[in-house]
Design an enzyme around this catalytic site. Sequence first.
Site, PDB file in Angstrom:
ATOM      1  N   TYR A  95       0.512  -1.023   0.355  1.00  0.00           N
ATOM      2  CA  TYR A  95       0.010  -0.332   0.023  1.00  0.00           C
ATOM      3  C   TYR A  95       1.271   1.409   0.030  1.00  0.00           C
ATOM      4  O   TYR A  95       0.339   2.424  -0.906  1.00  0.00           O
ATOM      5  CB  TYR A  95      -0.531   0.081   1.368  1.00  0.00           C
ATOM      6  N   ARG A 129       1.985   8.423  12.781  1.00  0.00           N
ATOM      7  CA  ARG A 129       1.703   9.688  13.870  1.00  0.00           C
ATOM      8  C   ARG A 129       0.150   9.858  13.325  1.00  0.00           C
ATOM      9  O   ARG A 129      -0.946  10.397  14.805  1.00  0.00           O
ATOM     10  CB  ARG A 129       2.557  10.720  13.462  1.00  0.00           C
ATOM     11  N   ARG A 160     -10.768   6.636   8.810  1.00  0.00           N
ATOM     12  CA  ARG A 160      -9.961   5.718   8.491  1.00  0.00           C
ATOM     13  C   ARG A 160      -9.131   4.535   9.112  1.00  0.00           C
ATOM     14  O   ARG A 160      -8.536   5.277  10.382  1.00  0.00           O
ATOM     15  CB  ARG A 160      -9.470   7.074   7.752  1.00  0.00           C
ATOM     16  N   PHE A 202      15.909  18.871  -1.795  1.00  0.00           N
ATOM     17  CA  PHE A 202      14.593  18.255  -2.041  1.00  0.00           C
ATOM     18  C   PHE A 202      14.350  17.431  -1.395  1.00  0.00           C
ATOM     19  O   PHE A 202      12.810  17.141  -0.639  1.00  0.00           O
ATOM     20  CB  PHE A 202      14.648  18.739  -3.317  1.00  0.00           C
TER      21      PHE A 202
END
Length: 451
Positions: free
Chosen positions: A205, A252, A262, A322
């Site tokens: 997932y 978290r 969810r 980044f």
Amino acid sequence: MAASTKAVSLFKRTLALSPPRGPPRALGRLRGGGRRVQQRGGPAVSVPVPVAPPRLQSPPCPPLCPQDSLGRGLRTCYRYLNQTSRSFAAVIQALDGELRHAVCIFYLVLRALDTIEDDMTISLDVKVPMLHEFHSYLYQPEWKYMESKEKDRQVLEDFPTISMEFRKLSKVYQDVISDICHKMGVGMAEFLEKKVDSQHEWDKYCHYVAGLVGIGLSRLFSASELEDPIVGQDTELANSMGLFLQKTNIIRDYLEDQLEGREFWPREVWSRYAKKLSDLAKPENIDMAVQCLNELITNALHHVPDVLTYLSRLKNQSVFNFCAIPQVMAIATLAACYNNKQVFRGVVKIRKGQAVTLMMDATNIQAVKAIMYQYVEEIYQKIPSTDPSSSKTQQVIASIRTMSLPGGPMASRHHYSPIYLSCAMLLAALSWQYLSTISKATEEYVQAGEN
């Protein structure tokens, strides 16, 4: 309960962990948007951190993309980027050269895909084929979708502009974006009605919603020739970059996800500690809940060696920044969450000042290693002797320590040039503003849920 996807989480979180929605909610809503269940047929860290002199190529903080020099279509795309993710827009525009435009279009394409997946007014009979075929819409100049009710629906309603700019990219960029879009669409469709049961399915997932983003970005970095081919070829490391961020988000955000209906924690793990995942939030189950939390954090820490190896290969400063900022935010967040009962009671977040310091420091591999070392030491000091995962946690920390030990002398921050410090402070200021907004929104939401 079926898991719904947090689709472009790596993007949505670039400054909050990529910062938390907390501090990236990258390699990004900052986290991804989990969804409600939908039925077919209808809607529903305190060691000082030393910093070595920059060794990477290019200026540490390249100028932002000059909008006036862009064509109308690309200007529109950057406007959509700012509207859908202002924090990520700033990070993208700090990338060098043509890579900046490629990543902008990559983000918008995945945002459009995510908007389809997230729209609960679209029946599964319609949605599943759309997710499977979405990559083909990139080559259909007139394709757009006008029926969405989502807040980001403009990326679907004006998809012809996005797809036009996509087709203007070099073929090497087009191939990467189309391929990742196809794979992610298939993965999203798979998990629309599927539970995350095993740890293997948890990894799968997370691969679909974040690992693929890391792989796609890595391939774009290499295609731009700002990074070596190995960066894009080593998909295992790129996948770990995404999984580390996504697992941190999921760990978290336990309480927030529960309040919104969810579930993303793998049943294989939580079922050893409770009959239902929601039971972990009950005060009488807090000790078992914390043990479950610690086991999942230990699982996530196994990705850190891959993260360090990946970052050590980067040579372009804009690409390094980044990629590195979300990773140091993630390790700081896991350290704050480890053995912390507050995960099941409210919002766990790192301090704003701490987040700004991490963003300023994470500019080279030695600094990142020092940060990782600092936070795994913090976790190590909190390991309970009675925790069922204690030995596994100690083992993975030992492996991270080995990779993170400082190698050679490291200079302090005052050795940086004034222009570098100015750029770093600008990034920190933008990040701090973002964190303040997100933290306030999250706190109000949780308070509303409690009431």
